[in-house]
Design an enzyme around this catalytic site. Structure first.
Site, PDB file in Angstrom:
ATOM      1  N   HIS A 158       0.856  -1.180   0.000  1.00  0.00           N
ATOM      2  CA  HIS A 158       0.000   0.000   0.000  1.00  0.00           C
ATOM      3  C   HIS A 158       0.896   1.236   0.000  1.00  0.00           C
ATOM      4  O   HIS A 158       1.904   1.278   0.712  1.00  0.00           O
ATOM      5  CB  HIS A 158      -0.893   0.019   1.239  1.00  0.00           C
ATOM      6  CG  HIS A 158      -1.789  -1.175   1.363  1.00  0.00           C
ATOM      7  ND1 HIS A 158      -2.921  -1.342   0.598  1.00  0.00           N
ATOM      8  CD2 HIS A 158      -1.710  -2.273   2.169  1.00  0.00           C
ATOM      9  CE1 HIS A 158      -3.513  -2.476   0.922  1.00  0.00           C
ATOM     10  NE2 HIS A 158      -2.797  -3.067   1.872  1.00  0.00           N
ATOM     11  N   TYR A 204      -8.938  38.838  -7.276  1.00  0.00           N
ATOM     12  CA  TYR A 204     -10.032  38.271  -8.073  1.00  0.00           C
ATOM     13  C   TYR A 204     -10.223  38.975  -9.414  1.00  0.00           C
ATOM     14  O   TYR A 204     -10.414  38.319 -10.451  1.00  0.00           O
ATOM     15  CB  TYR A 204     -11.339  38.310  -7.275  1.00  0.00           C
ATOM     16  CG  TYR A 204     -12.519  37.803  -8.062  1.00  0.00           C
ATOM     17  CD1 TYR A 204     -12.692  36.438  -8.290  1.00  0.00           C
ATOM     18  CD2 TYR A 204     -13.453  38.696  -8.615  1.00  0.00           C
ATOM     19  CE1 TYR A 204     -13.765  35.967  -9.039  1.00  0.00           C
ATOM     20  CE2 TYR A 204     -14.527  38.235  -9.362  1.00  0.00           C
ATOM     21  CZ  TYR A 204     -14.671  36.870  -9.567  1.00  0.00           C
ATOM     22  OH  TYR A 204     -15.728  36.413 -10.316  1.00  0.00           O
ATOM     23  N   LYS A 218     -10.013  37.199 -13.007  1.00  0.00           N
ATOM     24  CA  LYS A 218     -11.202  37.191 -13.870  1.00  0.00           C
ATOM     25  C   LYS A 218     -10.840  37.631 -15.284  1.00  0.00           C
ATOM     26  O   LYS A 218     -11.281  37.034 -16.280  1.00  0.00           O
ATOM     27  CB  LYS A 218     -12.279  38.101 -13.278  1.00  0.00           C
ATOM     28  CG  LYS A 218     -13.599  38.049 -14.030  1.00  0.00           C
ATOM     29  CD  LYS A 218     -14.640  38.928 -13.340  1.00  0.00           C
ATOM     30  CE  LYS A 218     -15.961  38.883 -14.112  1.00  0.00           C
ATOM     31  NZ  LYS A 218     -16.993  39.738 -13.446  1.00  0.00           N
TER      32      LYS A 218
END
EC number: 3.1.-.-
Length: 219
Positions: free
Chosen positions: A17, A138, A142
């Site tokens: 694993h 932002y 954008k």
């Protein structure tokens, strides 16, 4: 008896694993523990804060958000971690300042083949937004997204992992930086810093080596 092998010490085994930093004979769900012990010293698992940990071995990327505990003592890679009943559940792998990760089955995870692609890790600054391989305020992001929307998408060449105080994100970009894919994890986390490995060189000699955050890929 469960066995754990640190990737930073060459312990990756594709037959076992695999989790960030370790290969093991068992798959422990480490999300269920609230207290762990190392050398009989007990430590509480930190609530609502995680560590993004990862290994890069044999062109494979193994990353996940893992629980972590605070400890003011220096713990070495490979030191055993036990539950309250005395069962070994993991080993020391990654740290961030005085926080140590608990590696095993964690929270959100990312398992990738790195053949022909790269992966990069960033701290996501508070208040910033992300597009592809960049972060900014932002309004800037954008505009970036609007600009890139005119381009046709190409093959993924890079993944970017963004780790923030309140959210984590993974983006994928093409050669032009156009965002092809995005995942969001609504959990706050930190990135690990390099740990130290004490390696025995001779019968009476030791040397401290700075390990990489993950095992080096095979060449």
């Amino acid at each position: 008896m469960a066995m754990f092998y640190a990737h930073a010490l060459g312990g990756y085994d594709e037959n076992l694993h695999a989790f960030p930093g370790i290969s093991s004979t068992v798959a422990n769900d480490v999300r269920k523990y609230s207290v762990v012990s190392v050398y009989n010293n007990k430590y509480d698992i930190v609530k609502d804060k995680y560590m993004w940990c990862y290994s890069q071995v044999n062109k494979r990327y193994i990353g996940a958000l893992l629980p972590m505990f605070e400890c003011n003592e220096y713990l070495q890679i490979g030191d055993p971690i036990h539950d309250q009943e005395g069962n070994q559940i993991s080993i020391i792998t990654y740290r961030h300042k005085n926080y140590y990760a608990l590696s095993g089955i964690g929270y959100e995870s990312l398992d990738l083949c790195l053949e022909g692609v790269g992966i990069h890790h960033h701290v996501l600054e508070t208040g910033n937004a992300v597009y592809g391989k960049v972060q900014h305020d932002y309004s800037t992001i954008k505009e970036k997204a609007k600009e890139m929307s005119t381009l046709s998408p190409g093959p993924i060449i890079d993944y970017h992992v963004w780790i923030g105080d309140c959210i984590c994100q993974v983006t994928a970009v093409d050669v032009h930086g156009k965002e092809i894919m995005r995942m969001r994890f609504k959990k706050g986390a930190v990135l690990p810093i390099p740990n130290l490995v004490k390696v025995k060189l001779g019968e009476n000699d030791t040397e401290n080596l700075s390990s990489t955050i993950s095992a080096a890929p095979s060449r």
